[in-house]
Scaffold this motif. Structure first.
Motif, PDB file in Angstrom:
ATOM      1  N   SER A   1     -11.071 -10.717  32.948  1.00  0.00           N
ATOM      2  CA  SER A   1     -11.303 -11.193  31.587  1.00  0.00           C
ATOM      3  C   SER A   1     -11.406 -12.712  31.481  1.00  0.00           C
ATOM      4  CB  SER A   1     -10.186 -10.664  30.695  1.00  0.00           C
ATOM      5  OG  SER A   1      -8.905 -10.831  31.305  1.00  0.00           O
ATOM      6  N   LYS A   2     -11.608 -13.390  32.588  1.00  0.00           N
ATOM      7  CA  LYS A   2     -11.672 -14.855  32.537  1.00  0.00           C
ATOM      8  C   LYS A   2     -12.716 -15.337  31.537  1.00  0.00           C
ATOM      9  CE  LYS A   2     -14.715 -15.210  36.609  1.00  0.00           C
ATOM     10  NZ  LYS A   2     -14.373 -14.481  37.845  1.00  0.00           N
ATOM     11  N   ILE A   3     -12.332 -16.375  30.806  1.00  0.00           N
ATOM     12  CA  ILE A   3     -13.090 -17.028  29.732  1.00  0.00           C
ATOM     13  C   ILE A   3     -13.478 -16.096  28.572  1.00  0.00           C
ATOM     14  CG2 ILE A   3     -13.981 -18.732  31.442  1.00  0.00           C
ATOM     15  CD1 ILE A   3     -16.832 -17.885  30.519  1.00  0.00           C
TER      16      ILE A   3
ATOM     17  N   GLU B   1      -7.217 -12.589  35.834  1.00  0.00           N
ATOM     18  CA  GLU B   1      -7.594 -13.918  35.347  1.00  0.00           C
ATOM     19  C   GLU B   1      -7.673 -14.894  36.517  1.00  0.00           C
ATOM     20  OE1 GLU B   1      -8.273 -15.233  32.282  1.00  0.00           O
ATOM     21  OE2 GLU B   1      -8.099 -13.339  31.171  1.00  0.00           O
ATOM     22  N   ASN B   2      -8.499 -15.945  36.334  1.00  0.00           N
ATOM     23  CA  ASN B   2      -8.724 -16.912  37.412  1.00  0.00           C
ATOM     24  C   ASN B   2      -8.057 -18.267  37.210  1.00  0.00           C
ATOM     25  OD1 ASN B   2     -10.966 -14.953  37.589  1.00  0.00           O
ATOM     26  ND2 ASN B   2     -11.614 -16.246  39.303  1.00  0.00           N
ATOM     27  N   TYR B   3      -7.668 -18.571  35.975  1.00  0.00           N
ATOM     28  CA  TYR B   3      -7.162 -19.913  35.695  1.00  0.00           C
ATOM     29  C   TYR B   3      -5.745 -19.823  35.135  1.00  0.00           C
ATOM     30  CZ  TYR B   3     -12.157 -20.384  36.115  1.00  0.00           C
ATOM     31  OH  TYR B   3     -13.442 -20.287  36.581  1.00  0.00           O
TER      32      TYR B   3
ATOM     33  N   MET C   1     -16.889  -5.943  43.074  1.00  0.00           N
ATOM     34  CA  MET C   1     -17.060  -6.586  41.769  1.00  0.00           C
ATOM     35  C   MET C   1     -18.213  -5.866  41.041  1.00  0.00           C
ATOM     36  SD  MET C   1     -16.378 -10.449  43.323  1.00  0.00           S
ATOM     37  CE  MET C   1     -17.450 -11.265  42.201  1.00  0.00           C
ATOM     38  N   SER C   2     -18.636  -6.409  39.894  1.00  0.00           N
ATOM     39  CA  SER C   2     -19.635  -5.690  39.076  1.00  0.00           C
ATOM     40  C   SER C   2     -20.863  -5.226  39.878  1.00  0.00           C
ATOM     41  CB  SER C   2     -20.110  -6.574  37.919  1.00  0.00           C
ATOM     42  OG  SER C   2     -19.070  -6.725  36.982  1.00  0.00           O
ATOM     43  N   ASP C   3     -21.386  -6.101  40.734  1.00  0.00           N
ATOM     44  CA  ASP C   3     -22.645  -5.770  41.408  1.00  0.00           C
ATOM     45  C   ASP C   3     -22.488  -4.927  42.667  1.00  0.00           C
ATOM     46  OD1 ASP C   3     -24.124  -7.089  39.514  1.00  0.00           O
ATOM     47  OD2 ASP C   3     -24.088  -9.010  40.595  1.00  0.00           O
TER      48      ASP C   3
ATOM     49  N   ILE D   1     -13.602  -5.970  38.135  1.00  0.00           N
ATOM     50  CA  ILE D   1     -14.863  -5.929  37.400  1.00  0.00           C
ATOM     51  C   ILE D   1     -14.798  -6.784  36.137  1.00  0.00           C
ATOM     52  CG2 ILE D   1     -16.574  -4.425  36.301  1.00  0.00           C
ATOM     53  CD1 ILE D   1     -16.274  -3.502  39.062  1.00  0.00           C
ATOM     54  N   GLY D   2     -15.716  -7.730  36.027  1.00  0.00           N
ATOM     55  CA  GLY D   2     -15.765  -8.578  34.836  1.00  0.00           C
ATOM     56  C   GLY D   2     -16.990  -8.322  33.982  1.00  0.00           C
ATOM     57  N   SER D   3     -18.125  -8.869  34.394  1.00  0.00           N
ATOM     58  CA  SER D   3     -19.316  -8.886  33.531  1.00  0.00           C
ATOM     59  C   SER D   3     -19.809  -7.504  33.110  1.00  0.00           C
ATOM     60  CB  SER D   3     -20.437  -9.687  34.190  1.00  0.00           C
ATOM     61  OG  SER D   3     -20.518  -9.417  35.553  1.00  0.00           O
ATOM     62  N   LEU D   4     -19.621  -6.521  33.929  1.00  0.00           N
ATOM     63  CA  LEU D   4     -20.062  -5.170  33.569  1.00  0.00           C
ATOM     64  C   LEU D   4     -19.288  -4.654  32.347  1.00  0.00           C
ATOM     65  CD1 LEU D   4     -22.193  -3.369  34.840  1.00  0.00           C
ATOM     66  CD2 LEU D   4     -20.428  -2.322  36.244  1.00  0.00           C
TER      67      LEU D   4
ATOM     68  N   LYS E   1     -21.983 -10.868  30.313  1.00  0.00           N
ATOM     69  CA  LYS E   1     -22.113 -12.078  31.141  1.00  0.00           C
ATOM     70  C   LYS E   1     -21.208 -13.186  30.633  1.00  0.00           C
ATOM     71  CE  LYS E   1     -26.488 -11.995  33.536  1.00  0.00           C
ATOM     72  NZ  LYS E   1     -25.854 -10.866  34.250  1.00  0.00           N
ATOM     73  N   ARG E   2     -20.701 -13.976  31.569  1.00  0.00           N
ATOM     74  CA  ARG E   2     -19.882 -15.126  31.159  1.00  0.00           C
ATOM     75  C   ARG E   2     -20.780 -16.327  30.941  1.00  0.00           C
ATOM     76  NH1 ARG E   2     -17.070 -12.434  35.082  1.00  0.00           N
ATOM     77  NH2 ARG E   2     -18.185 -13.574  36.693  1.00  0.00           N
ATOM     78  N   ILE E   3     -20.639 -16.947  29.770  1.00  0.00           N
ATOM     79  CA  ILE E   3     -21.408 -18.155  29.499  1.00  0.00           C
ATOM     80  C   ILE E   3     -20.451 -19.336  29.499  1.00  0.00           C
ATOM     81  CG2 ILE E   3     -22.903 -19.315  27.838  1.00  0.00           C
ATOM     82  CD1 ILE E   3     -23.447 -16.194  26.952  1.00  0.00           C
TER      83      ILE E   3
HETATM   84  C1  LIG Z   1     -14.946 -13.419  38.357  1.00  0.00           C
HETATM   85  C2  LIG Z   1     -14.422 -12.633  39.478  1.00  0.00           C
HETATM   86  C3  LIG Z   1     -14.617 -11.239  39.554  1.00  0.00           C
HETATM   87  C4  LIG Z   1     -15.445 -10.457  38.561  1.00  0.00           C
HETATM   88  O1  LIG Z   1     -16.803 -10.729  38.760  1.00  0.00           O
HETATM   89  P1  LIG Z   1     -17.972  -9.867  38.047  1.00  0.00           P
HETATM   90  O2  LIG Z   1     -19.140 -10.082  38.913  1.00  0.00           O
HETATM   91  O3  LIG Z   1     -18.119 -10.443  36.680  1.00  0.00           O
HETATM   92  O4  LIG Z   1     -17.532  -8.462  38.019  1.00  0.00           O
HETATM   93  C5  LIG Z   1     -14.016 -10.556  40.600  1.00  0.00           C
HETATM   94  N1  LIG Z   1     -13.292 -11.186  41.549  1.00  0.00           N
HETATM   95  C6  LIG Z   1     -13.097 -12.517  41.513  1.00  0.00           C
HETATM   96  C7  LIG Z   1     -12.280 -13.152  42.582  1.00  0.00           C
HETATM   97  C8  LIG Z   1     -13.662 -13.281  40.495  1.00  0.00           C
HETATM   98  O5  LIG Z   1     -13.487 -14.604  40.501  1.00  0.00           O
END
Ligand SMILES: *Cc1c(COP(=O)(O)O)cnc(C)c1O
Length: 216
Positions: free
Chosen positions: A25-27, A46-48, A189-191, A206-209, A213-215
């Motif tokens: 869920s970052k950003i 989360e990344n930050y 990850m998503s792709d 999984i984030g963007s899926l 998309k993160r802007i």
């Molecule tokens: C952002 C991130 C993800 C998620 O990426 P998506 O392509 O949006 O699914 C997964 N793992 C790490 C380490 C990330 O930084």
């Protein structure tokens, strides 16, 4: 963009109750996290550090927070009281600091070691050779190293990605001999998560899926 409920249900069905989905869920705003939480999702990544600390304070306390970004030693103290799993541990120095903070908060902190794949652009992580020689100091009793985390090379080449995941799974199985507590392989990850699941991942991020998309 609202949360993609259809994608969520599809991913959940693909997990087959054998793997864990970490929703990244970052950003993204807390409203989006809550929307997914209300569908039953409990694991979020989360990344930050600052962003994670802010969100944790505002969201339900039974969320399991995964830290998946690059963690600096001097910031461990901010997430140590509540973090569920730290995915990207890339040095013994960091592991030592996590242990120190875990002692302070009287808890066991679970960690994954990040693996560095050759073609990968990030410079973080242990090499395959380093991991095979790694001795986790016995005095680090307030951490539990549960397995490995990896990212495939940034590439459209599905065969290359599959091959990298295969290598990671092989390494994971090999390390399990000396580290019988290893049970988590965080890849996908998503792709590329379907490839990762086919190759033995039991934790996908999984984030963007899910959130769009993160802007930046
Ligand atoms: C952002 C991130 C993800 C998620 O990426 P998506 O392509 O949006 O699914 C997964 N793992 C790490 C380490 C990330 O930084």
């Amino acid at each position: 963009m609202p949360v993609n409920t259809e994608a969520y249900q599809k991913i959940i069905s693909q997990l087959n109750n054998e793997a864990t989905l970490v929703a990244v869920s970052k950003i993204k705003p807390v409203e989006d996290i809550l929307a997914l939480y209300q569908l039953g999702q409990k694991d979020f990544g989360e990344n930050y550090v600052q962003e994670l600390v802010d969100k944790q304070a505002k969201l339900p306390s039974d969320i399991r927070w995964h830290f998946i970004g690059h963690l600096q030693s001097n910031k461990v103290k901010y997430i140590a009281p509540f973090v569920h799993l730290i995915h990207g541990v890339d040095s013994l120095k960091l592991l030592k600091e996590i242990n120190k903070q875990a002692i302070k908060y009287n808890r066991i902190i679970h960690c994954l070691l990040q693996v560095h794949i050759a073609q990968e652009t990030t410079k973080f992580g242990f090499s395959f050779d380093e991991l095979q020689e790694l001795n986790i100091p016995k005095e680090f009793i307030n951490i539990s190293v549960d397995g490995l985390m990896g990212m495939a090379s940034f590439s459209d080449d599905r065969a290359l990605i599959r091959n990298e995941f295969k290598q990671l799974k092989n390494l994971f199985d090999k390390l399990k001999i000396n580290h019988p507590q290893f049970h988590t392989l965080s890849i996908g990850m998503s792709d590329d998560y379907t490839i990762a699941l086919e190759e033995g991942s039991n934790m996908i991020r999984i984030g963007s899926l899910l959130f769009g998309k993160r802007i930046y």
